[in-house]
Design a protein around this motif. Structure first.
Motif, mmCIF file in Angstrom:
data_model
loop_
_atom_site.group_PDB
_atom_site.id
_atom_site.type_symbol
_atom_site.label_atom_id
_atom_site.label_comp_id
_atom_site.label_asym_id
_atom_site.label_seq_id
_atom_site.Cartn_x
_atom_site.Cartn_y
_atom_site.Cartn_z
ATOM 1 N N ASP A 485 -108.693 -21.004 52.257
ATOM 2 C CA ASP A 485 -107.293 -20.909 51.824
ATOM 3 C C ASP A 485 -106.664 -19.592 52.285
ATOM 4 O OD1 ASP A 485 -107.434 -23.369 50.640
ATOM 5 O OD2 ASP A 485 -107.684 -22.613 48.594
ATOM 6 N N ARG A 486 -107.412 -18.506 52.166
ATOM 7 C CA ARG A 486 -106.881 -17.210 52.602
ATOM 8 C C ARG A 486 -106.730 -17.167 54.120
ATOM 9 N NH1 ARG A 486 -110.912 -13.172 49.683
ATOM 10 N NH2 ARG A 486 -109.570 -11.521 50.532
ATOM 11 N N GLY A 487 -107.677 -17.766 54.823
ATOM 12 C CA GLY A 487 -107.559 -17.854 56.275
ATOM 13 C C GLY A 487 -106.339 -18.664 56.694
ATOM 14 N N LYS A 488 -106.053 -19.723 55.941
ATOM 15 C CA LYS A 488 -104.889 -20.551 56.268
ATOM 16 C C LYS A 488 -103.592 -19.780 56.057
ATOM 17 C CE LYS A 488 -103.238 -25.280 55.626
ATOM 18 N NZ LYS A 488 -103.469 -26.576 54.944
ATOM 19 N N VAL A 489 -103.553 -18.981 55.007
ATOM 20 C CA VAL A 489 -102.374 -18.140 54.775
ATOM 21 C C VAL A 489 -102.184 -17.165 55.933
ATOM 22 C CG1 VAL A 489 -101.414 -16.316 53.314
ATOM 23 C CG2 VAL A 489 -102.402 -18.363 52.266
ATOM 24 N N LEU A 490 -103.277 -16.542 56.368
ATOM 25 C CA LEU A 490 -103.199 -15.608 57.499
ATOM 26 C C LEU A 490 -102.744 -16.315 58.772
ATOM 27 C CD1 LEU A 490 -106.422 -13.442 57.032
ATOM 28 C CD2 LEU A 490 -104.056 -12.707 56.720
ATOM 29 N N LEU A 491 -103.213 -17.520 58.973
ATOM 30 C CA LEU A 491 -102.841 -18.281 60.162
ATOM 31 C C LEU A 491 -101.346 -18.601 60.147
ATOM 32 C CD1 LEU A 491 -104.429 -19.989 62.560
ATOM 33 C CD2 LEU A 491 -103.599 -21.896 61.200
ATOM 34 N N LYS A 492 -100.814 -18.966 58.972
ATOM 35 C CA LYS A 492 -99.425 -19.379 58.866
ATOM 36 C C LYS A 492 -98.462 -18.199 58.886
ATOM 37 C CE LYS A 492 -98.736 -22.706 55.776
ATOM 38 N NZ LYS A 492 -98.886 -23.523 54.546
ATOM 39 N N GLU A 493 -98.883 -17.080 58.328
ATOM 40 C CA GLU A 493 -98.020 -15.908 58.316
ATOM 41 C C GLU A 493 -97.914 -15.318 59.716
ATOM 42 O OE1 GLU A 493 -98.804 -14.240 53.785
ATOM 43 O OE2 GLU A 493 -99.767 -13.271 55.494
ATOM 44 N N LYS A 494 -96.918 -14.488 59.915
ATOM 45 C CA LYS A 494 -96.685 -13.913 61.234
ATOM 46 C C LYS A 494 -97.435 -12.595 61.454
ATOM 47 C CE LYS A 494 -93.929 -17.239 62.305
ATOM 48 N NZ LYS A 494 -92.484 -17.153 62.430
ATOM 49 N N LYS A 495 -97.996 -11.985 60.410
ATOM 50 C CA LYS A 495 -98.547 -10.633 60.544
ATOM 51 C C LYS A 495 -99.744 -10.579 61.485
ATOM 52 C CE LYS A 495 -96.955 -8.679 56.170
ATOM 53 N NZ LYS A 495 -97.363 -8.070 54.877
ATOM 54 N N LEU A 496 -100.631 -11.556 61.399
ATOM 55 C CA LEU A 496 -101.818 -11.555 62.261
ATOM 56 C C LEU A 496 -101.394 -11.604 63.730
ATOM 57 C CD1 LEU A 496 -104.968 -11.659 61.999
ATOM 58 C CD2 LEU A 496 -104.754 -14.130 62.331
ATOM 59 N N ARG A 497 -100.470 -12.479 64.019
ATOM 60 C CA ARG A 497 -99.956 -12.591 65.385
ATOM 61 C C ARG A 497 -99.256 -11.299 65.810
ATOM 62 N NH1 ARG A 497 -95.539 -17.153 67.279
ATOM 63 N NH2 ARG A 497 -95.083 -16.303 69.361
ATOM 64 N N GLU A 498 -98.480 -10.722 64.903
ATOM 65 C CA GLU A 498 -97.755 -9.487 65.230
ATOM 66 C C GLU A 498 -98.712 -8.349 65.565
ATOM 67 O OE1 GLU A 498 -95.358 -8.951 61.800
ATOM 68 O OE2 GLU A 498 -93.845 -10.437 62.408
ATOM 69 N N HIS A 499 -99.826 -8.274 64.842
ATOM 70 C CA HIS A 499 -100.815 -7.237 65.160
ATOM 71 C C HIS A 499 -101.398 -7.457 66.551
ATOM 72 C CE1 HIS A 499 -100.635 -6.017 60.938
ATOM 73 N NE2 HIS A 499 -101.345 -4.965 61.273
ATOM 74 N N ALA A 500 -101.705 -8.695 66.883
ATOM 75 C CA ALA A 500 -102.245 -8.982 68.209
ATOM 76 C C ALA A 500 -101.218 -8.649 69.285
ATOM 77 C CB ALA A 500 -102.660 -10.445 68.299
ATOM 78 N N GLU A 501 -99.966 -9.040 69.065
ATOM 79 C CA GLU A 501 -98.929 -8.823 70.070
ATOM 80 C C GLU A 501 -98.596 -7.342 70.237
ATOM 81 O OE1 GLU A 501 -96.412 -12.999 70.037
ATOM 82 O OE2 GLU A 501 -95.811 -11.429 68.633
ATOM 83 N N SER A 502 -98.725 -6.584 69.153
ATOM 84 C CA SER A 502 -98.450 -5.150 69.261
ATOM 85 C C SER A 502 -99.452 -4.469 70.186
ATOM 86 C CB SER A 502 -98.494 -4.500 67.878
ATOM 87 O OG SER A 502 -99.806 -4.502 67.353
ATOM 88 N N ALA A 503 -100.636 -5.061 70.314
ATOM 89 C CA ALA A 503 -101.681 -4.451 71.156
ATOM 90 C C ALA A 503 -101.710 -5.024 72.576
ATOM 91 C CB ALA A 503 -103.045 -4.663 70.503
ATOM 92 N N SER A 504 -101.301 -6.286 72.726
ATOM 93 C CA SER A 504 -101.491 -6.931 74.027
ATOM 94 C C SER A 504 -100.220 -7.498 74.647
ATOM 95 C CB SER A 504 -102.515 -8.070 73.898
ATOM 96 O OG SER A 504 -102.027 -9.085 73.029
ATOM 97 N N GLY A 505 -99.100 -7.472 73.923
ATOM 98 C CA GLY A 505 -97.868 -8.043 74.446
ATOM 99 C C GLY A 505 -97.554 -9.369 73.795
ATOM 100 N N LYS A 506 -96.294 -9.773 73.898
ATOM 101 C CA LYS A 506 -95.821 -10.975 73.217
ATOM 102 C C LYS A 506 -96.486 -12.215 73.792
ATOM 103 C CE LYS A 506 -91.563 -13.111 71.539
ATOM 104 N NZ LYS A 506 -92.039 -13.016 70.139
ATOM 105 N N LEU A 507 -96.933 -13.099 72.910
ATOM 106 C CA LEU A 507 -97.541 -14.361 73.333
ATOM 107 C C LEU A 507 -96.473 -15.374 73.684
ATOM 108 C CD1 LEU A 507 -100.367 -14.662 70.639
ATOM 109 C CD2 LEU A 507 -100.596 -13.887 73.006
ATOM 110 N N LYS A 508 -96.793 -16.207 74.648
ATOM 111 C CA LYS A 508 -95.842 -17.242 75.085
ATOM 112 C C LYS A 508 -95.842 -18.384 74.079
ATOM 113 C CE LYS A 508 -96.593 -16.176 79.972
ATOM 114 N NZ LYS A 508 -95.238 -15.790 80.376
#
Length: 508
Positions: A485-508
């Motif tokens: 359930d917690r993993g699903k929340v992380l998947l749906k929220e934008k923060k996990l993606r934002e952390h990745a994009e801050s390090a590697s660039g915006k995802l398509k």
């Protein structure tokens, strides 16, 4: 030609803006209503305005019964069954119906339009049973239930503006109306037909999923990249030169995402010359599989967006004064597209489950089941069962509804789209895929822990670090449902993606 004002990527903002600005629609509404009033005065038959409906279209209705005709239309068609639609889908249906009526081609009365507008503005959302639409002649039964509170029947979801969906309970429509100082209204000629003819259930299901899909697809690439690192997979299959020779747009986008996420990977460098020739397909063919699903979703998004900006009533009230009967209520474009989208999303879940399985097998130094002490601990064995179960269910749900048809209305409506079934299945498939990807996310993160002190690519590392700030590594079995359930929340929220994009660039 109807102007495109509602875009899927800004669905809620665009709809709310158009509803707030509905005062500007009043001129078009008034003109179309005047056409209906003139038609009633000329004595000729007009479908659904002064005639019966469906197989009863040949029966002329007397002037004194025209309001009752519209009321009876709602009551007779409100035969939906099954569990209620999710609150958000019902709210979206209401707003989509309000928007299309406001375009001024339906001849609805200002009184009825204004009352629907009040419902939307005050979060008075009708309770709508989920089953009963054939996806042609419009979503008749669901839209009839949506409209019942106008005449004092049916139910609303209580709670008021801002209340969360899970805290709302059904409340009698008359009681809710009284709480707002309102009385039921009397429908005018054409009102009932304008309310129930339309594709708003199908459109709401499709739009709800499409609005969320761009994020889900990006997250699927991020999760796959994490699995690739954890399994010491090869970056070679993501080489831009490979994908330039088969230039499907989605395939190229996925490969670019993974390359970006894996920049400066110490794990990749550690096994660059290991001699492994090829990875299993679930790693090597991520661009081809994820990319094909992206392209299918792109097509579906275009179909849905066209529908959101369309008029799907019958008969249509045209600007030159003509009242014409057609078939814009038929859900075939939506049904086909949503079946396609369900298949595409199902495949995303299917390849994700294969990566989950691979992560558990103990390849290249990973402990089997991703836990050091197994036997007393089952590790990540059973979450893979859950993923496999959902994948299998998705295969059944991906059987197309649009290839089926059952004649109705004594043969007058002899081919229907079953698009409502396509839409409801799509909702379920989407939710299953979110869960499957959440399980892969948790599993890949656990596996990646065993690669330390080597670091993955910048994007994967940033995502992994953020995940670990929210959910710790599993040393022994614990209540895994909470982890999912917690993993699903992380998947749906934008923060996990934002952390990745801050390090590697915006995802398509």
């Amino acid at each position: 030609m109807v102007e495109s004002k509602i875009r899927v990527e800004h669905l809620y903002e665009d709809l709310d803006r158009e509803i707030r600005n509905s005062e500007s629609s009043r001129s078009a509404l008034q003109k179309s209503r005047e056409v209906v009033d003139r038609a009633l005065a000329d004595g000729r038959p007009y479908y659904g305005i002064n005639t019966g409906f469906g197989a009863l279209a040949g029966k002329k209705i007397g002037a004194g019964d025209l309001s009752k005709l519209q009321t009876n239309l709602l009551l007779s068609h409100a035969v939906g069954v099954g569990p209620p639609l999710p609150f958000e889908i019902s709210r979206l249906m209401l707003k989509l119906k309000l928007y299309t009526l406001g375009l001024g081609y339906s001849g609805v009365s200002l009184q009825t339009f204004d009352r629907l507008h009040y419902f939307a503005e005050n979060d008075l959302i009708p309770v709508i049973p989920s089953r009963g639409s054939l996806g042609a002649s419009g979503d008749l039964a669901p839209l009839a239930h949506m409209s019942l509170p106008l005449i004092g029947y049916g139910e609303f979801w209580d709670g008021g503006p801002g209340a969360s969906a899970d805290r709302r309970k059904p409340v009698d429509a008359v009681k809710a109306l009284k709480d707002h100082g309102l009385e039921p209204i009397s429908l005018q000629p054409k009102d009932g037909l304008a309310l129930i003819n339309g594709t708003q259930l199908m459109s709401a299901c499709g739009a709800w999923v499409m609005e969320k899909c761009s994020h889900l697809l990006a997250m699927a690439d991020l999760v796959a990249a994490m699995s690739l690192e954890a399994l010491q997979g090869s970056i070679v299959p993501f080489d831009e030169r490979i994908h330039s020779l088969r230039p499907h747009p989605g395939q190229s986008d996925v490969a670019a995402n993974v390359r970006s996420l894996l920049k400066e990977s110490e794990i990749l460098d550690s096994h660059r010359h290991c001699g492994k020739v090829q990875d299993p397909y679930c790693l090597r063919c991520v661009p081809q599989v994820h990319g094909a699903s992206r392209d299918a979703i792109r097509h579906t998004r275009n179909v849905i967006e066209t529908e959101l900006n369309s008029v799907n009533d019958n008969p249509l009230v045209l600007e030159n004064g003509d009242i014409v009967s057609g078939g814009n209520f038929h859900g075939q474009p939506l049904a086909l597209a949503m079946d396609y989208a369900a298949i595409a999303l199902s495949e995303m879940g299917s390849i994700s489950e294969r990566r989950i399985y691979l992560l558990l097998e103990g390849h290249d130094g990973l402990p089997k089941l991703l836990m050091q002490e197994t036997g007393i601990n089952s590790g990540f064995m059973i979450p893979q069962y859950t993923a496999a179960s959902l994948v299998s269910e998705n295969k059944i749900l991906s059987h197309p509804a649009s290839v089926d048809s059952i004649p109705t209305s004594l043969g007058q409506e002899d081919h229907v789209s079953m698009g409502s079934i396509s839409g409801l299945k799509l909702l379920q498939v989407f939710e299953h895929v979110e869960t499957i990807l959440a399980i892969e996310l948790m599993t890949a993160a656990q596996a990646l822990d065993f690669r330390k002190p080597l670091k993955p690519g910048r994007g994967v590392l940033a995502a992994h670090d953020y995940l670990r700030s929210q959910i710790p590594h599993l040393e022994e079995d614990r209540y895994m449902r909470e982890e999912i359930d917690r993993g699903k929340v992380l998947l749906k929220e934008k923060k996990l993606r934002e952390h990745a994009e801050s390090a590697s660039g915006k995802l398509k």
